[in-house]
Motif scaffolding. Structure first.
Motif, PDB file in Angstrom:
ATOM      1  N   ASP A 226      42.039 -39.107  43.358  1.00  0.00           N
ATOM      2  CA  ASP A 226      42.357 -39.156  41.930  1.00  0.00           C
ATOM      3  C   ASP A 226      41.241 -39.735  41.059  1.00  0.00           C
ATOM      4  N   MET A 227      40.070 -39.959  41.635  1.00  0.00           N
ATOM      5  CA  MET A 227      38.979 -40.567  40.876  1.00  0.00           C
ATOM      6  C   MET A 227      38.097 -39.485  40.250  1.00  0.00           C
ATOM      7  N   GLY A 228      37.305 -39.889  39.253  1.00  0.00           N
ATOM      8  CA  GLY A 228      36.494 -38.931  38.516  1.00  0.00           C
ATOM      9  C   GLY A 228      35.003 -39.087  38.740  1.00  0.00           C
ATOM     10  N   VAL A 229      34.245 -38.226  38.105  1.00  0.00           N
ATOM     11  CA  VAL A 229      32.795 -38.201  38.261  1.00  0.00           C
ATOM     12  C   VAL A 229      32.139 -39.528  37.883  1.00  0.00           C
TER      13      VAL A 229
ATOM     14  N   GLY B 295      34.246 -36.528  50.321  1.00  0.00           N
ATOM     15  CA  GLY B 295      35.322 -36.646  49.355  1.00  0.00           C
ATOM     16  C   GLY B 295      36.127 -35.379  49.174  1.00  0.00           C
ATOM     17  N   HIS B 296      36.617 -35.196  47.943  1.00  0.00           N
ATOM     18  CA  HIS B 296      37.672 -34.230  47.636  1.00  0.00           C
ATOM     19  C   HIS B 296      37.327 -33.347  46.450  1.00  0.00           C
ATOM     20  N   GLN B 297      38.066 -32.242  46.378  1.00  0.00           N
ATOM     21  CA  GLN B 297      38.138 -31.414  45.189  1.00  0.00           C
ATOM     22  C   GLN B 297      39.249 -31.992  44.313  1.00  0.00           C
ATOM     23  N   PRO B 298      39.180 -31.932  43.035  1.00  0.00           N
ATOM     24  CA  PRO B 298      38.153 -31.251  42.256  1.00  0.00           C
ATOM     25  C   PRO B 298      36.958 -32.128  41.899  1.00  0.00           C
ATOM     26  N   SER B 299      36.982 -33.414  42.271  1.00  0.00           N
ATOM     27  CA  SER B 299      35.933 -34.325  41.797  1.00  0.00           C
ATOM     28  C   SER B 299      34.549 -33.972  42.323  1.00  0.00           C
ATOM     29  N   LEU B 300      34.421 -33.530  43.583  1.00  0.00           N
ATOM     30  CA  LEU B 300      33.094 -33.172  44.083  1.00  0.00           C
ATOM     31  C   LEU B 300      32.562 -31.928  43.381  1.00  0.00           C
ATOM     32  N   GLY B 301      33.409 -30.953  43.119  1.00  0.00           N
ATOM     33  CA  GLY B 301      32.980 -29.759  42.390  1.00  0.00           C
ATOM     34  C   GLY B 301      32.558 -30.093  40.973  1.00  0.00           C
ATOM     35  N   ARG B 302      33.294 -30.973  40.330  1.00  0.00           N
ATOM     36  CA  ARG B 302      32.935 -31.393  38.966  1.00  0.00           C
ATOM     37  C   ARG B 302      31.608 -32.149  38.962  1.00  0.00           C
TER      38      ARG B 302
ATOM     39  N   LEU C 242      25.746 -32.262  37.840  1.00  0.00           N
ATOM     40  CA  LEU C 242      24.362 -32.425  38.281  1.00  0.00           C
ATOM     41  C   LEU C 242      23.510 -31.201  37.969  1.00  0.00           C
ATOM     42  N   LEU C 243      24.091 -30.013  38.078  1.00  0.00           N
ATOM     43  CA  LEU C 243      23.306 -28.795  37.879  1.00  0.00           C
ATOM     44  C   LEU C 243      23.338 -28.251  36.454  1.00  0.00           C
ATOM     45  N   SER C 244      24.453 -28.445  35.753  1.00  0.00           N
ATOM     46  CA  SER C 244      24.557 -27.842  34.423  1.00  0.00           C
ATOM     47  C   SER C 244      24.592 -28.867  33.290  1.00  0.00           C
ATOM     48  N   GLY C 245      24.813 -30.130  33.643  1.00  0.00           N
ATOM     49  CA  GLY C 245      24.871 -31.158  32.615  1.00  0.00           C
ATOM     50  C   GLY C 245      26.249 -31.399  32.044  1.00  0.00           C
TER      51      GLY C 245
ATOM     52  N   THR D 221      32.504 -29.318  34.906  1.00  0.00           N
ATOM     53  CA  THR D 221      33.222 -28.055  34.890  1.00  0.00           C
ATOM     54  C   THR D 221      33.904 -27.918  36.247  1.00  0.00           C
ATOM     55  N   ASP D 222      34.982 -27.178  36.298  1.00  0.00           N
ATOM     56  CA  ASP D 222      35.702 -27.015  37.560  1.00  0.00           C
ATOM     57  C   ASP D 222      35.017 -26.001  38.469  1.00  0.00           C
ATOM     58  N   TRP D 223      34.073 -26.493  39.272  1.00  0.00           N
ATOM     59  CA  TRP D 223      33.441 -25.698  40.310  1.00  0.00           C
ATOM     60  C   TRP D 223      34.144 -26.013  41.618  1.00  0.00           C
ATOM     61  N   THR D 224      34.133 -25.076  42.531  1.00  0.00           N
ATOM     62  CA  THR D 224      34.783 -25.282  43.815  1.00  0.00           C
ATOM     63  C   THR D 224      33.747 -25.458  44.916  1.00  0.00           C
TER      64      THR D 224
END
Length: 150
Positions: A75-78, A98-105, A110-113, A116-119
């Motif tokens: 349940d933690m965030g970026v 870790g987990h989705q969705p936080s790792l995807g976000r 890191l890549l787009s600034g 966003t919900d990446w998987t």
């Protein structure tokens, strides 16, 4: 600094969430990525793991030396994750399990600034580095490894 994001391998469905175990397939996924990591890991690697059972089982295929970090819980965030790692000013390398969705976000940030919900696929590893070029800090994607491709 290097930052490696490893999403936990496939786990059984159910509750409570933090006690879900890896499936047989999940154990195989973890072993494949662990073998790749053993052969390619950066020096001075610090391993940080969510408190969940499935992340601890995933990383156990690679190492028994890891830190359980509450900031990597489901349940933690970026911002919580980045604060725990010291990115980008830190030294050495950090492996985060870790987990989705936080790792995807985090990967998206890191890549787009922007978050966003990446998987990130179950069991997959994303490896980032940072560097300074012409006074500008840049994020470099060094590798994306899926257990299905190993």
């Amino acid at each position: 600094m290097d930052l490696l994001l490893w999403r936990h391998a496939e786990a059984v469905d159910g509750t409570p969430d933090l006690t879900r175990e890896l499936t047989e397939r999940g154990h195989k996924q973890a072993k494949k990525i662990a073998q790749w990591l053993s052969e390619n890991r950066p020096k001075h690697l610090r391993t940080l793991v969510s408190p969940s059972l499935r992340t601890r089982q995933t990383v156990a295929a690679f190492s028994d030396k890891f830190e359980i970090v509450p900031a990597l819980a489901p349940d933690m965030g970026v911002p919580d994750i980045l604060a725990a790692t010291g990115w980008p000013e830190g030294r050495g390398a950090a492996l985060l399990v870790g987990h989705q969705p936080s790792l995807g976000r985090l990967a998206a940030m890191l890549l787009s600034g922007s978050e966003t919900d990446w998987t990130i696929k179950k069991g997959a590893l994303w490896w980032f580095s940072n560097r300074v070029r012409d006074g500008e800090t840049q994020t470099v994607l060094r590798a994306v490894i899926s257990p299905d491709l190993l």
